[in-house]
Design a protein around this motif. Structure first.
Motif, PDB file in Angstrom:
ATOM      1  N   TYR A 126       0.848  -1.192   0.000  1.00 24.08           N
ATOM      2  CA  TYR A 126       0.000   0.000   0.000  1.00 24.08           C
ATOM      3  C   TYR A 126       0.881   1.239   0.000  1.00 24.08           C
ATOM      4  O   TYR A 126       2.051   1.207   0.397  1.00 24.08           O
ATOM      5  CB  TYR A 126      -0.926   0.019   1.220  1.00 24.08           C
ATOM      6  CG  TYR A 126      -0.199   0.234   2.529  1.00 24.08           C
ATOM      7  CD1 TYR A 126      -0.002   1.510   3.036  1.00 24.08           C
ATOM      8  CD2 TYR A 126       0.298  -0.850   3.249  1.00 24.08           C
ATOM      9  CE1 TYR A 126       0.680   1.716   4.234  1.00 24.08           C
ATOM     10  CE2 TYR A 126       0.973  -0.654   4.448  1.00 24.08           C
ATOM     11  CZ  TYR A 126       1.163   0.627   4.927  1.00 24.08           C
ATOM     12  OH  TYR A 126       1.834   0.823   6.103  1.00 24.08           O
ATOM     13  N   HIS A 127       0.318   2.364  -0.451  1.00 37.56           N
ATOM     14  CA  HIS A 127       1.040   3.626  -0.479  1.00 37.56           C
ATOM     15  C   HIS A 127       0.031   4.740  -0.251  1.00 37.56           C
ATOM     16  O   HIS A 127      -0.801   5.012  -1.113  1.00 37.56           O
ATOM     17  CB  HIS A 127       1.760   3.807  -1.811  1.00 37.56           C
ATOM     18  CG  HIS A 127       2.627   5.026  -1.860  1.00 37.56           C
ATOM     19  ND1 HIS A 127       3.705   5.208  -1.036  1.00 37.56           N
ATOM     20  CD2 HIS A 127       2.559   6.133  -2.635  1.00 37.56           C
ATOM     21  CE1 HIS A 127       4.284   6.364  -1.299  1.00 37.56           C
ATOM     22  NE2 HIS A 127       3.600   6.945  -2.267  1.00 37.56           N
ATOM     23  N   TRP A 128       0.098   5.369   0.910  1.00 38.70           N
ATOM     24  CA  TRP A 128      -0.931   6.314   1.322  1.00 38.70           C
ATOM     25  C   TRP A 128      -0.966   7.565   0.440  1.00 38.70           C
ATOM     26  O   TRP A 128      -1.962   8.280   0.379  1.00 38.70           O
ATOM     27  CB  TRP A 128      -0.729   6.722   2.784  1.00 38.70           C
ATOM     28  CG  TRP A 128      -2.021   6.818   3.540  1.00 38.70           C
ATOM     29  CD1 TRP A 128      -3.115   7.561   3.211  1.00 38.70           C
ATOM     30  CD2 TRP A 128      -2.371   6.118   4.725  1.00 38.70           C
ATOM     31  NE1 TRP A 128      -4.118   7.366   4.127  1.00 38.70           N
ATOM     32  CE2 TRP A 128      -3.692   6.491   5.077  1.00 38.70           C
ATOM     33  CE3 TRP A 128      -1.696   5.214   5.548  1.00 38.70           C
ATOM     34  CZ2 TRP A 128      -4.345   6.005   6.202  1.00 38.70           C
ATOM     35  CZ3 TRP A 128      -2.353   4.731   6.666  1.00 38.70           C
ATOM     36  CH2 TRP A 128      -3.659   5.129   6.993  1.00 38.70           C
ATOM     37  N   GLN A 129       0.128   7.832  -0.281  1.00 38.24           N
ATOM     38  CA  GLN A 129       0.157   9.026  -1.129  1.00 38.24           C
ATOM     39  C   GLN A 129      -0.425   8.788  -2.523  1.00 38.24           C
ATOM     40  O   GLN A 129      -0.472   9.700  -3.340  1.00 38.24           O
ATOM     41  CB  GLN A 129       1.594   9.538  -1.261  1.00 38.24           C
ATOM     42  CG  GLN A 129       2.076  10.329  -0.054  1.00 38.24           C
ATOM     43  CD  GLN A 129       2.223   9.487   1.196  1.00 38.24           C
ATOM     44  OE1 GLN A 129       2.841   8.416   1.157  1.00 38.24           O
ATOM     45  NE2 GLN A 129       1.658   9.943   2.307  1.00 38.24           N
ATOM     46  N   ASP A 130      -0.864   7.568  -2.793  1.00 37.29           N
ATOM     47  CA  ASP A 130      -1.549   7.298  -4.052  1.00 37.29           C
ATOM     48  C   ASP A 130      -2.844   8.111  -4.084  1.00 37.29           C
ATOM     49  O   ASP A 130      -3.677   8.016  -3.184  1.00 37.29           O
ATOM     50  CB  ASP A 130      -1.859   5.797  -4.163  1.00 37.29           C
ATOM     51  CG  ASP A 130      -2.392   5.411  -5.543  1.00 37.29           C
ATOM     52  OD1 ASP A 130      -3.245   6.137  -6.062  1.00 37.29           O
ATOM     53  OD2 ASP A 130      -1.949   4.385  -6.063  1.00 37.29           O
ATOM     54  N   LEU A 140      -6.763   0.478   8.606  1.00 39.90           N
ATOM     55  CA  LEU A 140      -7.578  -0.692   8.279  1.00 39.90           C
ATOM     56  C   LEU A 140      -8.063  -0.627   6.831  1.00 39.90           C
ATOM     57  O   LEU A 140      -7.970  -1.600   6.072  1.00 39.90           O
ATOM     58  CB  LEU A 140      -8.769  -0.765   9.234  1.00 39.90           C
ATOM     59  CG  LEU A 140      -9.722  -1.969   9.173  1.00 39.90           C
ATOM     60  CD1 LEU A 140     -10.454  -2.097  10.500  1.00 39.90           C
ATOM     61  CD2 LEU A 140     -10.741  -1.855   8.049  1.00 39.90           C
ATOM     62  N   GLY A 141      -8.588   0.530   6.433  1.00 36.08           N
ATOM     63  CA  GLY A 141      -9.064   0.686   5.066  1.00 36.08           C
ATOM     64  C   GLY A 141      -7.938   0.660   4.052  1.00 36.08           C
ATOM     65  O   GLY A 141      -8.063   0.063   2.978  1.00 36.08           O
ATOM     66  N   MET A 142      -6.821   1.316   4.388  1.00 36.12           N
ATOM     67  CA  MET A 142      -5.688   1.314   3.466  1.00 36.12           C
ATOM     68  C   MET A 142      -5.128  -0.088   3.285  1.00 36.12           C
ATOM     69  O   MET A 142      -4.792  -0.510   2.180  1.00 36.12           O
ATOM     70  CB  MET A 142      -4.607   2.260   3.995  1.00 36.12           C
ATOM     71  CG  MET A 142      -3.346   2.312   3.142  1.00 36.12           C
ATOM     72  SD  MET A 142      -3.669   2.813   1.436  1.00 36.12           S
ATOM     73  CE  MET A 142      -4.255   4.496   1.702  1.00 36.12           C
ATOM     74  N   HIS A 143      -5.018  -0.827   4.387  1.00 33.93           N
ATOM     75  CA  HIS A 143      -4.489  -2.186   4.321  1.00 33.93           C
ATOM     76  C   HIS A 143      -5.435  -3.084   3.524  1.00 33.93           C
ATOM     77  O   HIS A 143      -5.003  -3.947   2.758  1.00 33.93           O
ATOM     78  CB  HIS A 143      -4.297  -2.731   5.740  1.00 33.93           C
ATOM     79  CG  HIS A 143      -3.414  -3.929   5.815  1.00 33.93           C
ATOM     80  ND1 HIS A 143      -3.885  -5.216   5.795  1.00 33.93           N
ATOM     81  CD2 HIS A 143      -2.055  -4.040   5.913  1.00 33.93           C
ATOM     82  CE1 HIS A 143      -2.880  -6.070   5.887  1.00 33.93           C
ATOM     83  NE2 HIS A 143      -1.760  -5.390   5.952  1.00 33.93           N
TER      84      HIS A 143
END
Length: 293
Positions: A126-130, A140-143
């Motif tokens: 995952y990459h939160w800056q996408d 939880l949602g990002m994972h």
């Protein structure tokens, strides 16, 4: 003896596995580095270190070597340099990147892997800056979504651009995205393809058929809340021949082999295949049980 060998051996003994395939977890977002050459330098250094310090010391420890995918010429060089090295059983592309994997620049890479009978794995992260995921405000949602989204995009392009037709013997593995997304993508692509087949002229079968016959998947993290849904999922992906057990050790959500062995709807042979024989066939490994060191 390097500490990573000691820790890996302990994990293998605790999990009851004969081989451990290592992945470069700290480098799974390296494909987003603003300097493409950094992926080349760090990926090559990691491969050399892993081979010299770990893989040559215990032949039960294997790896899918890091492939610097953002620079196709260096990906070719990496295959030439590392394909025959001890413990290298294929190559890994971290999936968090924005390069289209169906671009013509990669055709030589795929051809070289097919000729050498070496699989290519697309390892999710995952990459939160996408930008497409940046509005999510809980890990939880990002994972849950991040590990699926990158592989879903790449697999869509992989199939619709006819990579399995151009390289029918090339083995692709889709790693650490779970399994629940695969039936959705199968049905969605089949539905759209039947209405617009002219946009995927290379295809001779339904997209789902390529996903079931030409792709391999890994179990972790296997969604088990709805067992009926899981049973259908394993049926749709032909799990008996296309599914590989993955522990994801040492992460918080790692799985034990019993996750497969305890499934009531799998035959004994299917369990044996998923827990090891599929991997032995895919990676050309000796399936004879190994003696612990």
């Amino acid at each position: 003896m390097h500490r990573d060998i000691t820790l890996t051996r302990r994990a293998m003994s605790a999990l009851g596995v004969d081989y451990m395939v290592l992945f470069p977890t700290p480098m799974l977002t390296l494909g987003l580095h603003p300097q493409p050459e950094m992926e080349v330098y760090l990926g090559r250094a990691y491969n050399r270190w892993l081979i010299d310090k770990v893989l040559t010391r215990d032949d039960r420890i294997k790896t899918l070597a890091y492939l610097p995918f953002n620079v196709p010429a260096e990906a070719v060089r990496t295959i030439e340099e590392f394909a025959d090295q001890p413990g290298v059983i294929g190559f890994c592309v971290p999936s968090t990147r924005h390069r289209p994997i169906h671009h013509n620049d990669y055709m030589r890479v795929y051809s070289m892997l097919e000729e050498r009978d070496l699989p290519i794995a697309f390892h999710a992260a995952y990459h939160w800056q996408d930008q497409s995921l940046s509005t999510i405000n809980r890990f939880l949602g990002m994972h849950a979504l991040g590990f699926v989204w990158c592989n879903m995009v790449h697999l869509t392009n992989w199939v619709l651009n006819g990579i399995p037709e151009r390289f029918p013997k090339l083995k692709s593995i889709w790693v650490e995205s779970g399994l629940a997304w695969v039936p959705f993508l199968m049905q969605r692509l089949d539905d759209q393809y039947l209405m617009r087949p002219s946009e995927a002229p290379q295809l001779k079968k339904l997209p789902s058929e390529y996903m079931r016959e030409n792709c391999w998947y890994t179990t972790q993290p296997m969604e088990t809340v709805n067992m009926k849904a899981l049973e259908l999922t394993l049926e749709m992906i032909n799990a008996e021949t296309q599914l590989l057990f993955a522990s994801d050790w040492p992460h918080f959500d790692f799985d034990l082999p019993q996750e497969i062995y305890d499934l009531p709807f799998l035959s004994e042979q299917a369990k044996r295949n998923i827990l090891g024989l599929n991997a032995a066939r895919l990676f050309n490994l000796d399936p004879t049980p190994r003696k612990s060191l």
